[in-house]
Design a protein around this motif. Sequence first.
Motif, mmCIF file in Angstrom:
data_model
loop_
_atom_site.group_PDB
_atom_site.id
_atom_site.type_symbol
_atom_site.label_atom_id
_atom_site.label_comp_id
_atom_site.label_asym_id
_atom_site.label_seq_id
_atom_site.Cartn_x
_atom_site.Cartn_y
_atom_site.Cartn_z
ATOM 1 N N GLU A 250 -45.154 0.588 8.442
ATOM 2 C CA GLU A 250 -44.979 -0.873 7.695
ATOM 3 C C GLU A 250 -45.358 -1.605 8.620
ATOM 4 O O GLU A 250 -45.416 -1.404 9.911
ATOM 5 C CB GLU A 250 -43.882 -0.729 6.864
ATOM 6 C CG GLU A 250 -43.506 0.077 5.890
ATOM 7 C CD GLU A 250 -42.216 -0.273 5.041
ATOM 8 O OE1 GLU A 250 -41.197 -0.880 5.755
ATOM 9 O OE2 GLU A 250 -41.902 0.506 4.178
ATOM 10 N N ASP A 251 -45.528 -3.215 8.083
ATOM 11 C CA ASP A 251 -45.750 -4.110 9.204
ATOM 12 C C ASP A 251 -44.341 -4.207 10.221
ATOM 13 O O ASP A 251 -43.327 -3.891 9.940
ATOM 14 C CB ASP A 251 -45.641 -5.470 8.636
ATOM 15 C CG ASP A 251 -46.910 -5.688 7.586
ATOM 16 O OD1 ASP A 251 -47.727 -4.841 7.736
ATOM 17 O OD2 ASP A 251 -47.018 -6.747 6.915
ATOM 18 N N GLY A 252 -44.825 -4.451 11.633
ATOM 19 C CA GLY A 252 -43.737 -4.400 12.615
ATOM 20 C C GLY A 252 -43.589 -2.806 13.145
ATOM 21 O O GLY A 252 -42.756 -2.863 14.097
ATOM 22 N N ASP A 253 -44.198 -1.736 12.654
ATOM 23 C CA ASP A 253 -44.040 -0.626 13.052
ATOM 24 C C ASP A 253 -44.977 -0.181 14.441
ATOM 25 O O ASP A 253 -45.974 -0.778 14.602
ATOM 26 C CB ASP A 253 -44.012 0.573 12.265
ATOM 27 C CG ASP A 253 -43.003 0.230 11.078
ATOM 28 O OD1 ASP A 253 -41.998 -0.501 11.173
ATOM 29 O OD2 ASP A 253 -43.126 1.085 10.060
ATOM 30 N N ILE A 254 -44.569 0.634 15.277
ATOM 31 C CA ILE A 254 -45.505 1.254 16.059
ATOM 32 C C ILE A 254 -45.536 2.738 15.836
ATOM 33 O O ILE A 254 -44.622 3.377 15.418
ATOM 34 C CB ILE A 254 -45.010 1.189 17.537
ATOM 35 C CG1 ILE A 254 -46.283 1.435 18.465
ATOM 36 C CG2 ILE A 254 -43.751 1.701 17.958
ATOM 37 C CD1 ILE A 254 -46.066 1.055 19.984
ATOM 38 N N ILE A 255 -46.803 3.436 16.032
ATOM 39 C CA ILE A 255 -46.998 4.926 16.004
ATOM 40 C C ILE A 255 -47.410 5.326 17.369
ATOM 41 O O ILE A 255 -48.304 4.935 17.911
ATOM 42 C CB ILE A 255 -48.055 5.275 14.669
ATOM 43 C CG1 ILE A 255 -47.685 4.405 13.568
ATOM 44 C CG2 ILE A 255 -48.051 6.734 14.804
ATOM 45 C CD1 ILE A 255 -48.795 4.873 12.330
ATOM 46 N N PHE A 256 -46.567 6.411 17.658
ATOM 47 C CA PHE A 256 -47.068 7.060 19.039
ATOM 48 C C PHE A 256 -47.694 8.455 18.595
ATOM 49 O O PHE A 256 -47.135 8.974 17.613
ATOM 50 C CB PHE A 256 -45.820 7.293 19.876
ATOM 51 C CG PHE A 256 -45.296 6.102 20.453
ATOM 52 C CD1 PHE A 256 -45.866 5.310 21.424
ATOM 53 C CD2 PHE A 256 -43.951 5.524 20.148
ATOM 54 C CE1 PHE A 256 -45.588 4.175 22.134
ATOM 55 C CE2 PHE A 256 -43.206 4.334 20.649
ATOM 56 C CZ PHE A 256 -44.206 3.763 21.763
ATOM 57 N N PHE A 257 -48.549 8.937 19.547
ATOM 58 C CA PHE A 257 -49.172 10.095 19.192
ATOM 59 C C PHE A 257 -49.058 11.070 20.381
ATOM 60 O O PHE A 257 -49.211 10.824 21.549
ATOM 61 C CB PHE A 257 -50.636 9.852 18.761
ATOM 62 C CG PHE A 257 -50.995 9.048 17.633
ATOM 63 C CD1 PHE A 257 -51.124 9.622 16.618
ATOM 64 C CD2 PHE A 257 -51.106 7.713 17.746
ATOM 65 C CE1 PHE A 257 -51.213 8.814 15.375
ATOM 66 C CE2 PHE A 257 -51.283 7.058 16.626
ATOM 67 C CZ PHE A 257 -51.218 7.512 15.496
ATOM 68 N N GLY A 258 -49.166 12.430 20.152
ATOM 69 C CA GLY A 258 -48.978 13.431 21.040
ATOM 70 C C GLY A 258 -50.290 14.151 20.564
ATOM 71 O O GLY A 258 -50.089 15.035 19.551
ATOM 72 N N ALA A 259 -50.939 14.654 21.670
ATOM 73 C CA ALA A 259 -52.059 15.923 21.184
ATOM 74 C C ALA A 259 -52.360 16.637 22.478
ATOM 75 O O ALA A 259 -52.570 15.980 23.501
ATOM 76 C CB ALA A 259 -53.409 14.833 21.017
ATOM 77 N N ASP A 260 -52.154 17.890 22.332
ATOM 78 C CA ASP A 260 -51.895 18.893 23.333
ATOM 79 C C ASP A 260 -51.753 20.095 22.934
ATOM 80 O O ASP A 260 -51.706 20.377 21.784
ATOM 81 C CB ASP A 260 -51.195 18.425 24.585
ATOM 82 C CG ASP A 260 -51.797 18.906 25.927
ATOM 83 O OD1 ASP A 260 -52.269 20.058 25.853
ATOM 84 O OD2 ASP A 260 -51.900 18.133 26.726
ATOM 85 N N LYS A 261 -51.369 21.034 23.702
ATOM 86 C CA LYS A 261 -51.108 22.368 23.399
ATOM 87 C C LYS A 261 -49.463 21.949 22.571
ATOM 88 O O LYS A 261 -49.027 21.044 22.943
ATOM 89 C CB LYS A 261 -50.648 23.188 24.467
ATOM 90 C CG LYS A 261 -51.859 23.822 25.034
ATOM 91 C CD LYS A 261 -51.643 24.712 26.241
ATOM 92 C CE LYS A 261 -52.848 25.527 26.955
ATOM 93 N NZ LYS A 261 -52.454 26.199 27.870
ATOM 94 N N ALA A 262 -49.226 22.756 21.546
ATOM 95 C CA ALA A 262 -48.112 22.550 20.820
ATOM 96 C C ALA A 262 -46.830 22.605 21.519
ATOM 97 O O ALA A 262 -45.964 21.573 21.254
ATOM 98 C CB ALA A 262 -47.876 23.757 19.557
ATOM 99 N N ARG A 263 -46.563 23.185 22.714
ATOM 100 C CA ARG A 263 -45.439 23.400 23.460
ATOM 101 C C ARG A 263 -45.360 21.928 24.180
ATOM 102 O O ARG A 263 -44.240 21.350 24.279
ATOM 103 C CB ARG A 263 -45.585 24.385 24.435
ATOM 104 C CG ARG A 263 -44.409 24.581 25.458
ATOM 105 C CD ARG A 263 -44.614 25.673 26.647
ATOM 106 N NE ARG A 263 -45.799 25.436 27.099
ATOM 107 C CZ ARG A 263 -45.939 24.470 28.361
ATOM 108 N NH1 ARG A 263 -44.939 23.932 28.849
ATOM 109 N NH2 ARG A 263 -47.098 24.601 28.786
ATOM 110 N N ILE A 264 -46.532 21.328 24.690
ATOM 111 C CA ILE A 264 -46.441 20.049 25.525
ATOM 112 C C ILE A 264 -46.047 18.875 24.471
ATOM 113 O O ILE A 264 -45.309 18.069 24.787
ATOM 114 C CB ILE A 264 -47.712 19.954 26.089
ATOM 115 C CG1 ILE A 264 -47.826 20.908 27.115
ATOM 116 C CG2 ILE A 264 -47.734 18.669 26.768
ATOM 117 C CD1 ILE A 264 -48.960 20.785 28.120
#
Length: 593
Positions: A388-402
Amino acid sequence: MRSHYCGQLNETLVDQQVTLCGWVHRRRDHGGVIFLDMRDRDGIAQVVVDPDTAEAFATADRARNEFVLRIQGRVRLRPEGTQNPNMPTGMIEVLAKDVEVLNTAATPPFQLDEHGKVGEEVRLKHRYIDLRRPEMIDKLRLRSRITHRVRAFLEDEGFLDIETPILTRATPEGARDYLVPSRTHAGSFFALPQSPQLFKQLLMVSGFDRYYQIAKCFRDEDLRADRQPEFTQIDLEASFVEEDDIMGIAESMIRSLFREVLDVELPEFPRMPYAEAMSRYGSDKPDLRIPLELVDVDDLMKNVDFKVFSGPANAEDGRVAALKVSGGAKLTRKEIDDYTKFVGIYGAKGLAWIKVNERAKGLEGLQSPIVKFMEDVIEELLDRTGAEDGDIIFFGADKARIVNEALGALRVKLGEDLELYTQEWAPLWVVDFPMFEDDGSARLQALHHPFTAPSCDVETLRTNPAVALSRAYDMVLNGTELGGGSIRIHDQAMQRAVLEVLGIDQAEADEKFGFLLEALKFGAPPHGGLAFGLDRLVMLMSGARTIREVIAFPKTQSAACLLTDAPGDVSQEQLKELSIRLRHKAKAEHTDE
């Protein structure tokens, strides 16, 4: 020598004669009257010394901080206006008639009052001084109360306190052993136990049925805030039990401890499968006080024109996950950069993000350097994460363990930094662990230890060990693993099968574990147990930051004792007795570097 501890004095003792022994916490001279704050393990009491008692006054005048005194006097109420309701003894004082110096003291390396700020290295070097501080005394008193309650609880449940050996043989339990050379068996070594695991299982074979021990354990491993080379376990084992039996006893014990020691009623202990914990929280010890969860978005990223995402999304061992933080759009670019550096500790190559400023404006309402690569999936992405407005989304993309380690740690750090905690205590059980894990080496490793019972039969285990689940369970509290245990293997054929899966052939198994395998032939009952980390438990219950704060004489993070300067050199004569010759001197190696 004493009649009362300082902290025991109160209004009920007014006009009574008392004798105190302790240390001078603070000395003050007010208009010819000397005030001594006397301290012992129970607290602090104010002592007044008048010039009328000339000998006592002269002695008190010479006294300094940390002098050891014996004081005789009369308890009286403090004058109106000088009382201190915030202090347990703040309503009374002792009018001294006799002051005796039992020992003088050099100026301490740091002050013990509330204004004394000193680094941990200095405190550990002079731990005997540090332990005089009321804060440290309170922590160790709490530890004593906890161990007393644990013993009482387990005794009431029919458990017997039985000691197991400290000198034993090396066994693979996931960490390096501390080895002890044998003088009488030249060239052979004992090992200090990483846990009493095998001996408590042998006690079950012996028919003792219910065992417990507050046991010292040793592991030569890299240290963190909640690790020490020597630590203490609350260890228990029982026969003729299933998982629910052991978990029920352990949960009742922890509930009882919190109720009786902290006057806290813990909430429900939910049970969460390992796979769910890793998927939702990136951790097998999730802190449920933090209302943030990882969301899988692999399917959305498989065809995006951004290889950082599409590569892991299409890889068998890859993962792309999102972590939405409500209200996080207020984070500055510097704060985001700091979080990017933080996840780098866990192997992440970066930290992608999207700020949702005005979702109704579509792409124009989003702020991110990666939005242009995912225009086709952005709406579905925002829907899936609930952004929603005012949120931030962080992403992780790599091997599942990392991804799990990096986003799991980020989730915890964000919870602390942004004060997202929704409750004070959040316990849970994590269950259905994999039996084995692939750590990148040539063979599988036991996720817990090789004596944990799998939930399948021998044939299924041998056929497909990588997917086998174990009958293990961990208790987690506020993101800290308090204890872990399992139903054990009580059948020799199953034990041999597990060792074979781990790459331990029959000859090696007989050499290392022959005594256990032999014992399993003679009527071993079904049994299981659990071990709590006492140091971690006390750390949590006392609010300490590290377990070093709740251990009387801890080691540093490099496994050194600053107080005794251990480990240290030994003489050539001692080494010769042990048939040992050093290839390199440690100090010389450090000099070369």
